[in-house]
Design a protein around this motif. Structure first.
Motif, PDB file in Angstrom:
ATOM      1  N   SER A 100       0.843  -1.206   0.000  1.00 16.87           N
ATOM      2  CA  SER A 100       0.000   0.000   0.000  1.00 16.87           C
ATOM      3  C   SER A 100       0.869   1.244   0.000  1.00 16.87           C
ATOM      4  CB  SER A 100      -0.934  -0.007   1.213  1.00 16.87           C
ATOM      5  OG  SER A 100      -0.172  -0.042   2.399  1.00 16.87           O
ATOM      6  N   ASN A 101       2.110   1.133  -0.490  1.00 17.03           N
ATOM      7  CA  ASN A 101       3.039   2.273  -0.423  1.00 17.03           C
ATOM      8  C   ASN A 101       2.899   3.200  -1.628  1.00 17.03           C
ATOM      9  OD1 ASN A 101       4.035   0.407  -2.179  1.00 17.03           O
ATOM     10  ND2 ASN A 101       6.110   0.364  -1.376  1.00 17.03           N
TER      11      ASN A 101
ATOM     12  N   MET B  34      -5.253  -3.080   2.421  1.00 12.62           N
ATOM     13  CA  MET B  34      -4.265  -3.800   3.244  1.00 12.62           C
ATOM     14  C   MET B  34      -4.870  -4.219   4.576  1.00 12.62           C
ATOM     15  SD  MET B  34      -1.165  -4.883   3.491  1.00 12.62           S
ATOM     16  CE  MET B  34       0.134  -4.021   2.635  1.00 12.62           C
ATOM     17  N   LYS B  35      -5.641  -3.308   5.196  1.00 11.59           N
ATOM     18  CA  LYS B  35      -6.233  -3.628   6.498  1.00 11.59           C
ATOM     19  C   LYS B  35      -7.257  -4.755   6.355  1.00 11.59           C
ATOM     20  CE  LYS B  35      -5.296   0.576   8.988  1.00 11.59           C
ATOM     21  NZ  LYS B  35      -5.473   1.993   8.647  1.00 11.59           N
ATOM     22  N   LEU B  36      -7.997  -4.732   5.240  1.00 14.01           N
ATOM     23  CA  LEU B  36      -8.963  -5.815   5.020  1.00 14.01           C
ATOM     24  C   LEU B  36      -8.243  -7.142   4.770  1.00 14.01           C
ATOM     25  CD1 LEU B  36     -11.552  -3.902   2.816  1.00 14.01           C
ATOM     26  CD2 LEU B  36     -11.942  -4.756   5.125  1.00 14.01           C
ATOM     27  N   TRP B  37      -7.125  -7.081   4.020  1.00 16.96           N
ATOM     28  CA  TRP B  37      -6.345  -8.310   3.788  1.00 16.96           C
ATOM     29  C   TRP B  37      -5.940  -8.940   5.116  1.00 16.96           C
ATOM     30  CZ3 TRP B  37      -5.982 -11.056  -0.404  1.00 16.96           C
ATOM     31  CH2 TRP B  37      -5.953 -10.472  -1.680  1.00 16.96           C
ATOM     32  N   GLU B  38      -5.576  -8.067   6.080  1.00 16.26           N
ATOM     33  CA  GLU B  38      -5.006  -8.581   7.326  1.00 16.26           C
ATOM     34  C   GLU B  38      -6.005  -9.436   8.110  1.00 16.26           C
ATOM     35  OE1 GLU B  38      -3.372  -4.843   8.734  1.00 16.26           O
ATOM     36  OE2 GLU B  38      -1.341  -5.494   8.220  1.00 16.26           O
ATOM     37  N   GLY B  39      -7.295  -9.234   7.893  1.00 10.75           N
ATOM     38  CA  GLY B  39      -8.257 -10.075   8.605  1.00 10.75           C
ATOM     39  C   GLY B  39      -9.075 -10.958   7.686  1.00 10.75           C
ATOM     40  N   LEU B  40      -8.660 -11.047   6.418  1.00  9.62           N
ATOM     41  CA  LEU B  40      -9.547 -11.630   5.405  1.00  9.62           C
ATOM     42  C   LEU B  40      -9.778 -13.142   5.582  1.00  9.62           C
ATOM     43  CD1 LEU B  40     -11.157 -10.524   3.047  1.00  9.62           C
ATOM     44  CD2 LEU B  40      -9.320 -11.206   1.519  1.00  9.62           C
ATOM     45  N   SER B  41      -8.723 -13.874   5.877  1.00  4.70           N
ATOM     46  CA  SER B  41      -8.878 -15.335   6.004  1.00  4.70           C
ATOM     47  C   SER B  41      -9.876 -15.667   7.102  1.00  4.70           C
ATOM     48  CB  SER B  41      -7.531 -15.996   6.311  1.00  4.70           C
ATOM     49  OG  SER B  41      -6.688 -15.897   5.189  1.00  4.70           O
TER      50      SER B  41
ATOM     51  N   GLY C  23     -13.665  -3.762  -3.684  1.00  2.00           N
ATOM     52  CA  GLY C  23     -15.014  -4.287  -3.486  1.00  2.00           C
ATOM     53  C   GLY C  23     -15.757  -3.519  -2.410  1.00  2.00           C
ATOM     54  N   TYR C  24     -15.039  -3.162  -1.348  1.00  4.11           N
ATOM     55  CA  TYR C  24     -15.647  -2.474  -0.212  1.00  4.11           C
ATOM     56  C   TYR C  24     -16.183  -1.092  -0.608  1.00  4.11           C
ATOM     57  CZ  TYR C  24     -16.210  -1.091   4.679  1.00  4.11           C
ATOM     58  OH  TYR C  24     -16.724  -0.691   5.876  1.00  4.11           O
TER      59      TYR C  24
ATOM     60  N   LYS D 233      -3.850  -6.332  -5.491  1.00  5.17           N
ATOM     61  CA  LYS D 233      -3.651  -5.879  -4.113  1.00  5.17           C
ATOM     62  C   LYS D 233      -4.856  -5.130  -3.584  1.00  5.17           C
ATOM     63  CE  LYS D 233      -0.219  -2.992  -5.384  1.00  5.17           C
ATOM     64  NZ  LYS D 233      -0.436  -2.710  -6.823  1.00  5.17           N
ATOM     65  N   ALA D 234      -5.634  -4.564  -4.492  1.00  4.13           N
ATOM     66  CA  ALA D 234      -6.745  -3.708  -4.097  1.00  4.13           C
ATOM     67  C   ALA D 234      -8.061  -4.472  -3.978  1.00  4.13           C
ATOM     68  CB  ALA D 234      -6.898  -2.577  -5.108  1.00  4.13           C
ATOM     69  N   THR D 235      -8.046  -5.776  -4.238  1.00  3.69           N
ATOM     70  CA  THR D 235      -9.299  -6.527  -4.331  1.00  3.69           C
ATOM     71  C   THR D 235     -10.275  -6.253  -3.177  1.00  3.69           C
ATOM     72  OG1 THR D 235      -8.156  -8.244  -5.571  1.00  3.69           O
ATOM     73  CG2 THR D 235     -10.279  -8.838  -4.616  1.00  3.69           C
TER      74      THR D 235
END
Lengths: 416, 98
Positions: free
Chosen positions: A82-83, A97-104, A376-377, A370-372
């Motif tokens: 996200s740089n 990035m924040k959503l990725w961190e809790g996605l699983s 979507g959000y 990376k933005a998926t």
């Protein structure tokens, strides 16, 4: 929908894994939906998921001409970071990035998100100035980043050629430790499964051939499985945005180009981070399977053929062999091209259009994977409320008329 | 790798000698000051992005350095013709690429 857990794994092991339920069903399209999403890739499925989860809109169809996640979702190099330089872009990618961190955990599906860190190398004094500027901008926006010197880089990537006598010596790098990779298919499947569990219809093998409008409003889409009505249609069709826009009589500030990538034969673990270089132009990581995943720049011409020219692959390999001489004898297994929809400012379009009820989420160019989640959000929010999500306000199609472009060519990482 | 014919050099050369310059036949507005913002945006940024036969500009950057137009199919990448600037293209082949 049964949850995946260690207990469900054990239970199904007793029956030799022959009784797992389907992750989603393939229903016949209904006559009418509240929202139709055209495109069943990562971004489209994420949009459907967040429409159902955040906005309670579950009467949704995702219409896909091929199979789920079979377009650019299956063709990218899965790098997540996200740089980005400018406030607007970095905040959008940081949401992702924040959503990725809790996605699983959220999807109850292992998307294999691995925060192994991303290095962006600098090879000239100007590169290093740009890197310092970008890292400072990131830190002001609360995004992790550091400027590293050669010794620190060498420690992270022992195989990297940091010799001062190389043709384009490595002088330093930006380092985003929270960056990394994820499993591309799992992202599409995880969103598809979670969306289907909330009542979203995933309709595959259903190609949209027209967008029906009446008095400036969308009324539905013509498809290979007949007409499907809906007052709102969201187009998330990376690689074909111009084609779908033409169905509604619009043009977009987008050109579609081939972007090639390749994977090597599987190797023992040798590269545990992501290395990118804008100057010599290549990027590389190692998948969990052991393949080196390699990509580079777009082909210069417009194309929808999902393949590019060989000399682009050759330049990519030159860059990788310059950076990693140890990889010079590694054989490449597969090579392919995806079609990226590039905007003049290397930023996406998440926007309403001149047709009421018709929305576009496109133009993510070379860095959409990376933005998926974030894409979507914000797009789900934009569609649900019929106005841009606050983080998407800067990314409307109007910016090409007002001139408020967001120049992210430097941070986009892929020249086009 | 495309093989492109430069109509000025009259040579069939490899793509690496050429630079792509986007959609052809977009003429610069004669009176830019009189344009609305929307018209100006349309001229600068909005493109047909055709899937199919596409008229596009190329420059022979490692050769004569002149611009010319090419008619190319954006799915098959087949090139139908190259023609000098200021001339009109031939009628397109019927249907899709040959």
């Amino acid at each position: 929908m049964g949850r995946y857990s260690v207990f469900s794994l054990m239970k199904n092991a007793l029956s030799y894994h022959e009784n797992w339920q389907a992750a989603w069903h393939s229903p016949k399209p209904k006559k009418h939906y509240d929202v139709i999403i055209i495109g069943g890739g990562g971004h489209g499925l994420a949009t459907a998921y967040y429409l159902a989860k955040e906005h309670g809109i579950t009467n949704v169809a995702v219409v896909e001409k091929g199979y789920l996640g079979g377009g650019n979702t299956a063709r990218n190099t899965t790098i997540i970071r996200s740089n980005y330089l400018w406030d607007e872009a970095s905040q959008l990618y940081e949401l992702s990035m924040k959503l990725w961190e809790g996605l699983s955990q959220e999807l109850n599906f292992n998307v294999m998100f691995s925060q192994r860190g991303v290095l962006n190398l600098g090879h000239s004094l100007q590169d290093m100035r740009d890197i310092a500027r970008r890292v400072n901008a990131n830190r002001l926006n609360g995004i992790d980043g550091e400027v590293l010197g050669v010794a620190e880089i060498q420690k992270i990537v022992p195989l990297l050629n940091c010799s001062p006598t190389s043709r384009y010596p490595v002088l330093g790098a930006s380092w985003q430790p929270r960056g990394g990779t994820a499993r591309h298919d799992a992202v599409a499947w995880g969103y598809a499964r979670a969306a289907a569990a909330m009542g979203v219809d995933l309709i595959q093998q259903c190609e949209v051939s027209g967008i029906r409008t009446s008095a400036g409003k969308v009324v539905g889409v013509e498809t290979s499985q007949g007409f499907i009505g809906a007052p709102k249609v969201g187009c998330v069709v990376a690689g074909n945005s111009g084609v779908v826009a033409a169905m509604a009589g619009m043009r977009l500030p987008i050109e579609s180009r081939p972007l090639q990538a390749m994977v090597s034969e599987p190797l023992k673990p040798c590269l545990d981070t992501v290395v990118m270089s804008n100057a010599v132009h290549g990027y590389i990581s190692q998948s969990d399977k052991g393949d080196l995943v390699i990509g580079a720049g777009v082909d210069q011409y417009n194309g929808y053929g999902q393949r590019g020219s060989f000399h682009v692959i050759e330049h990519t390999m030159q860059a990788i062999c310059e950076l990693f001489p140890a990889f010079s004898r590694v054989r490449m297994n597969r090579q392919w091209g995806g079609i990226v929809d590039t905007c003049p400012d290397a930023c996406p379009i998440v926007s309403k259009t001149s047709v009421q009820g018709l929305f576009f989420n496109c133009g993510w160019g070379t860095g959409g994977f990376k933005a998926t989640p974030g894409s979507g959000y914000v797009f789900a929010d934009t569609v649900a409320h019929d106005r841009p999500h606050p983080l998407a306000e800067a990314f409307t199609i109007d910016r090409f008329t007002s001139g408020a472009l967001i120049d992210e060519h430097g941070a986009a990482g892929v020249a086009h | 790798m495309l093989k492109i014919h430069c109509p000025y050099c009259d040579e069939q050369r490899e793509e690496e000698e050429f630079s792509y310059s986007g959609e052809a036949h977009i003429s610069r507005p004669l009176d830019p000051g009189a344009l609305s913002d929307a018209d100006w945006a349309d001229y600068l940024f909005f493109r047909k992005n055709t899937r199919g036969w596409h008229h596009e500009m190329w420059q022979h950057s490692a050769g004569c350095r002149r611009y010319f137009n090419v008619t190319r199919h954006t799915v098959t990448y087949e090139i139908f013709e190259s023609y000098p600037m200021g001339t009109t293209p031939k009628a397109l082949p019927k249907g899709d690429a040959r």
